[in-house]
Enzyme design. Structure first.
Site, short mmCIF file in Angstrom:
data_model
loop_
_atom_site.label_atom_id
_atom_site.label_comp_id
_atom_site.label_asym_id
_atom_site.label_seq_id
_atom_site.Cartn_x
_atom_site.Cartn_y
_atom_site.Cartn_z
N LYS A 183 0.83 -1.19 0.00
CA LYS A 183 0.00 0.00 0.00
C LYS A 183 0.88 1.27 0.00
CE LYS A 183 -3.90 -2.27 -0.10
NZ LYS A 183 -3.82 -3.64 0.25
C1 LIG Z 1 -5.13 -4.49 0.69
C2 LIG Z 1 -6.60 -4.51 0.54
C3 LIG Z 1 -7.44 -5.10 1.48
C4 LIG Z 1 -6.95 -5.90 2.65
O1 LIG Z 1 -6.07 -5.26 3.45
P1 LIG Z 1 -5.11 -6.14 4.41
O2 LIG Z 1 -4.38 -5.11 5.20
O3 LIG Z 1 -4.22 -6.94 3.50
O4 LIG Z 1 -5.98 -6.99 5.24
C5 LIG Z 1 -8.81 -4.99 1.30
N1 LIG Z 1 -9.33 -4.35 0.25
C6 LIG Z 1 -8.56 -3.79 -0.69
C7 LIG Z 1 -9.22 -3.07 -1.83
C8 LIG Z 1 -7.17 -3.87 -0.59
O5 LIG Z 1 -6.41 -3.32 -1.55
#
Ligand SMILES: *Cc1c(COP(=O)(O)O)cnc(C)c1O
Length: 373
Positions: A183
């Protein structure tokens, strides 16, 4: 052969590494002062709204649904084009996922189709801001108000994105962010939830730590079923270092996105049949730079040929309703045709803050070779 360019890579600066080391030496490595400081800074960013941190983005959405009292017999509307976590949390709380097809241009959930999917059992909407691009927030909250629905914004990809000058998360209902490694800012794994008031924040604290409340000096009490979802100070130390870079990271990503458009030129779509993302430099944090390939090349073939040219390509996402788990619930091909086409042909080009403009150019040259031959 040039060095391999991955589609994403985190940038952790030396100050952050030093802070992690200092935390490890401090004797306090689970949730403590760093978590408190991180929550305080996040809350300031989100206009003073209550914020709590967790060990994933996924669990924040599950907890938001629990706080809203959503469970068996309730329907929750979401998009088929997301990481499977978005729909899994609906199943986790015992509710029923309902999908609405996506908009072919933004690839986000189509809000008119959301409204058409509402029934008397609908309790909430989980919109996803794919690549960090928000949906039309005014339209979203008009629908929610008209039908008295809760909103759990899956803003996992949208930290640093805005709507009419306001940060995503600084307004609205529940807003969930992820700090997973890919992210825009990371804690290695982690997430945060923006809440509406102190009561919800207190419930979020319970759900993240086995339902435990501390009641006075005479001990503890447990009155709801919680899990183990707390963020550690080690993760929060990474998060604080990353958060300090948020504006720099967002600006760099926007610059790289502009350079993709400039390098590909205005005839790229006509010449290749590929579809670029909307050129939004105002709201989007450019978490991903995604194109939809023309039907004459398969995604697997494109990815393999780009890999031969030392360029990593990501895939976000396979349509959720076509996974076995969801087919077993009755979903099948043909139900969400735009999501199915987009999900088949969408690819993510390299996009991360430590990239430079020549990496963008290299990617564009390679991609044009693959698409034009
Ligand atoms: C990364 C992501 C998640 C999940 O996040 P985690 O921290 O990996 O649990 C959920 N929805 C979207 C759209 C994502 O990009």
């Amino acid at each position: 052969m040039s060095e391999f360019l991955p589609f994403s890579r985190p940038t952790i600066d030396e100050a952050t590494i030093a802070s992690v080391v200092e935390t490890l030496r401090s004797g306090w490595i689970t949730s403590g002062p760093k978590v408190q400081e991180f929550e305080k800074q996040l809350s300031e960013h989100f206009g003073g709204r209550p914020v709590r941190t967790f060990n994933s983005g996924t669990c924040t959405m599950e907890i938001a649904l629990r706080i809203a009292g959503i469970g068996h017999g309730d329907e929750v509307i979401t998009t088929p084009i997301s990481w499977v976590a978005t729909a899994n949390v609906i199943l986790e709380v015992g509710a029923t996922p309902v999908f609405a097809d996506v908009d072919p241009v933004t690839r986000n959930i189509d809000l008119d189709k959301v409204e058409a999917a509402i029934t008397p059992r609908t309790k909430a909407i989980i919109p996803v801001y794919l690549a960090g691009k928000p949906v039309d927030m005014d339209h979203l909250y008009k629908i929610a108000a008209r039908h008295k629905l809760r909103v759990v914004e899956d803003a996992a990809q949208a930290i640093g994105s805005t709507w009419q000058g306001k940060p995503i998360g600084s307004f609205g209902d529940f807003v969930s962010f992820s700090f997973q490694a890919n992210k825009n800012i990371t804690t290695s794994e982690g997430g945060c939830l923006v809440l509406n008031n102190a009561e919800e924040a207190a419930l979020a604290e319970k759900y993240r730590l086995q339902g435990v409340t501390r009641s006075g000096y005479d001990g503890i009490e447990v009155d709801v079923l919680g899990g183990k979802f707390n963020m550690t100070d080690i993760a929060a130390a990474i998060g604080l270092g990353q958060f300090a870079q948020l504006n720099v990271i967002t600006a760099q990503r926007r610059k790289l996105a502009r350079h993709y458009f400039a390098t590909l030129g205005k005839d790229f779509e006509a010449q290749t049949g590929a579809q670029l993302p909307p050129a939004d430099f105002e709201n989007t944090n450019w978490h991903l730079f995604q194109i939809v390939l023309p039907e004459r090349i398969t995604r697997a073939d494109f990815m393999a040929r780009m890999k031969d040219k030392s360029i990593g390509i990501g895939y976000h996402y396979a349509p959720i309703h076509l996974f076995k788990l969801y087919r077993a619930l009755g979903f099948k091909e043909g139900m969400f045709p735009i999501a199915e086409r987009v999900g088949r042909q969408i690819v993510s080009l390299p996009m991360f803050a430590a990239m430079n403009e020549s990496d963008v150019e290299r990617t564009c040259v390679a991609m044009c070779e693959v698409l034009k031959n």
